[in-house]
Design an enzyme around this catalytic site. Structure first.
Site, short mmCIF file in Angstrom:
data_model
loop_
_atom_site.label_atom_id
_atom_site.label_comp_id
_atom_site.label_asym_id
_atom_site.label_seq_id
_atom_site.Cartn_x
_atom_site.Cartn_y
_atom_site.Cartn_z
N LEU B 132 47.79 100.80 58.29
CA LEU B 132 48.67 99.74 57.82
C LEU B 132 47.87 98.81 56.91
O LEU B 132 46.87 98.23 57.33
CB LEU B 132 49.22 98.94 59.01
CG LEU B 132 50.03 99.72 60.06
CD1 LEU B 132 50.41 98.80 61.23
CD2 LEU B 132 51.28 100.34 59.45
N ASP B 133 48.31 98.69 55.66
CA ASP B 133 47.68 97.77 54.71
C ASP B 133 48.47 96.45 54.75
O ASP B 133 49.65 96.43 54.41
CB ASP B 133 47.70 98.36 53.30
CG ASP B 133 46.87 99.63 53.23
OD1 ASP B 133 45.78 99.65 53.82
OD2 ASP B 133 47.33 100.61 52.59
N VAL B 134 47.77 95.40 55.17
CA VAL B 134 48.48 94.17 55.49
C VAL B 134 48.16 93.07 54.48
O VAL B 134 47.01 92.91 54.05
CB VAL B 134 48.09 93.71 56.91
CG1 VAL B 134 48.81 92.42 57.27
CG2 VAL B 134 48.41 94.80 57.92
N TYR B 144 52.17 96.55 53.36
CA TYR B 144 52.37 96.92 51.97
C TYR B 144 52.45 98.44 51.86
O TYR B 144 51.64 99.16 52.45
CB TYR B 144 51.18 96.39 51.18
CG TYR B 144 51.16 96.71 49.71
CD1 TYR B 144 52.03 96.09 48.82
CD2 TYR B 144 50.23 97.62 49.20
CE1 TYR B 144 51.98 96.37 47.47
CE2 TYR B 144 50.17 97.90 47.85
CZ TYR B 144 51.05 97.27 46.99
OH TYR B 144 51.00 97.56 45.66
#
Lengths: 204, 252
Positions: B132-134, B144
């Site tokens: 998970l790119d936060v 994102y």
């Protein structure tokens, strides 16, 4: 001369990682699902990652279970790794009940049925055993190995096998070994120098 | 006892290993540089796990990525997770035959399509890391989606809504801290209420003290860094030696 190692390939698992470790230890090896080759091998490795039921379907398709039993009956040695270790047991509760290859008395059950911790059990954990002659020869200290699993092996009473244990919330079997049938829930091929030592012990 | 993990992440862009800062990329060197100058097989003795990510032109470069992965993994005996550009079970098989043991899925876990379920059935959730790119926007953390270039959903929603049925681990990466060397973003962890699967924290490590702060956090199971240059030479060896005295890492 070192014997040739047969890495059993039924389409599931981290085959190259296992092969890399065997290459590194200087043993000639072959990756195969061929019935005749497996049957006639003296050193077998059964890797595996994924679903028990799918794996057994593939194993039956190529009659790998029969070939393994024939080799073992002739004193061939086998090492099951992770799912491979589980497949050698009698059965698993994964997706309903499913029969295994049946060389080791015990069944495969879910970790979450006995443990209230984060699952999967992932990472380096230490093993406990008082038997340092077979697989764990020379591994008395700092014997950490890499685990990644959601199911575990629950043994039946047996005198044929020696067990090592791992603790994660509760104690469960991390490996079994008889004179020629071995299995590790952890991944020796992924456990740094400790794992290479263990594989070497098995191949000797 | 189960130990916490120190994870090194390699970012692969075409033929090169790159540094990322807030997701802007800078070339550092190719596979020969990594194996010879960086002495990668020695570095691998001091980390618990390696993540290798194919981060740009993923479809076009997938086969090339597999070739590079094969070379990286030839002589190292630690767990390898690989990802970036996985669309199907056949991609997963290619990675497993190139030295990977686990896979990393990114946008796919947000979209939850049929392929995700097929992959899950093939390899099992224990071998799937959901990345998970936060990003922080107006005091809210969003996840994102790099493929679509949009903020897909709120981070808290992902943890609440059981969107994580098909993964065994989370790789939680802060885009804002990425490559800055300022340390991890611990604020985003407040969005995690139920903590049922292992969490790898990433984004922001500049030195071993940052790794320590991650490893000491109760919600965190593994501390990752993708900073190729901050731990160059015997950086990881020194970091691990420093960390040994202060927190729980495995020995071999």
């Amino acid at each position: 001369m070192k014997k040739r190692v047969t890495i059993i390939d039924y389409g599931m698992g981290n085959i190259l990682s296992v092969k890399n470790a065997i290459d590194y230890l200087g043993y000639k090896n072959q990756v195969t699902n061929d019935y005749k080759i497996i049957r006639n091998s003296e050193l077998l490795i059964l890797p595996g990652v994924g679903s028990f039921r799918d794996a057994m379907r593939e194993i039956k398709k190529f009659e790998i279970d029969k070939a393994i039993k024939e080799s073992v009956n002739k004193k061939g040695k086998i090492l099951g790794i992770c799912l491979g270790m589980q497949l050698l047991a009698l059965s698993s509760v994964e997706d309903g009940n499913c029969k295994g290859i049946g060389l080791v008395p015990g069944k495969i059950v879910k970790l979450e049925s006995i443990i209230k911790k984060k699952i999967p059990h992932i990472g380096f954990n230490s093993i406990k055993t008082d038997y340092f002659k077979g697989l764990f020869n020379g591994l008395e200290k700092n014997n950490f190995f890499y685990f990644v699993h959601s199911y575990f092996f629950l043994p039946q009473k047996t005198k044929q096998f020696k067990f090592s244990y791992c603790e994660y919330g509760k104690k469960f079997v991390s490996s079994y070994e008889s004179s020629n049938i071995c299995g590790t829930q952890f991944h020796p091929e992924k456990s740094q120098s400790n794992g290479l030592k263990l594989i070497k012990n098995f191949l000797k | 006892m189960l130990k916490k993990r120190l994870i090194f992440t390699l970012l692969v862009d075409g033929d090169n290993f790159v540094l990322s800062r807030n997701f802007n990329l800078q070339k550092v060197g190719d596979i020969n540089w990594l194996l010879d100058n960086y002495n990668f097989s020695n570095v691998s003795n001091f980390i618990d796990e390696l993540v290798v990510l194919n981060i740009r032109n993923k479809k076009k470069n997938f086969n090339n990525f597999c070739k590079i992965l094969k070379k990286i993994t030839k002589k190292i005996f630690i767990p390898i997770a690989a990802g970036g550009g996985i669309n199907s079970v056949s991609d997963v098989k290619k990675l497993l035959r190139s030295g990977a043991d686990k896979i990393v899925l990114n946008s796919m876990i947000l979209e939850e399509n049929q392929e995700l379920i097929k992959i899950y059935k093939y390899i099992g959730k224990q071998s799937i890391i959901g990345s998970l790119d936060v990003k922080l926007l107006n005091k809210t953390y969003f996840v994102y989606n790099n493929n679509k270039n949009i903020n897909q959903s709120e981070l808290s929603e992902i943890f609440d809504k059981k969107k994580l049925n098909y993964i065994g681990e989370i790789y939680l990466n802060s885009i804002d801290k990425d490559g800055t060397g300022q340390g991890y973003d611990f604020q985003m962890l407040k969005n995690i209420k139920k903590n049922e699967i292992p969490i790898i924290l990433a984004g922001g490590v500049g030195n071993w003290r940052h790794l320590l702060s991650g490893l000491e956090n109760k919600k965190i199971n593994a501390a990752a860094t993708a900073n190729l240059l901050n731990f160059i030479g015997n950086g990881f060896e020194n970091a691990r030696n420093n960390l040994f005295d202060k927190c729980d890492l495995a020995k071999w």
